[in-house]
Scaffold this motif. Sequence first.
Motif: not given
Length: 96
Positions: A30-47
């Motif tokens: 439910l959420s996708v983060w593309h981190d500014a500091d290291d370019g890492m992707w996070q695919f999370l469920d919103g919790t």
Amino acid sequence: MSRDKWRFIDKPNIMVITTKSIIDNKIAILSVWHDADDGMWQFLDGTDVNEDDAILISLENIVNIDNSVNEVSNLPLGWVAWREEKGFEWKTQSEI
């Protein structure tokens, strides 16, 4: 997945953060983060994610779990995408 259909700039074998619940198909992404500091992707469920549930897998595995994440494959560094439920439209904004 064929390379001509790969929509992310990052290679399929890069490691991304997700949760065991997403891998087990118990909870949708439910959420996708593309981190500014290291370019890492996070695919999370919103919790909130606790350390015991977090896991690293390949970006290709995430796309195989839920190919609708291709819709946010161009998410800029430092941005987040979210949706209310699987199948809903992704919304995006800067992480500021």
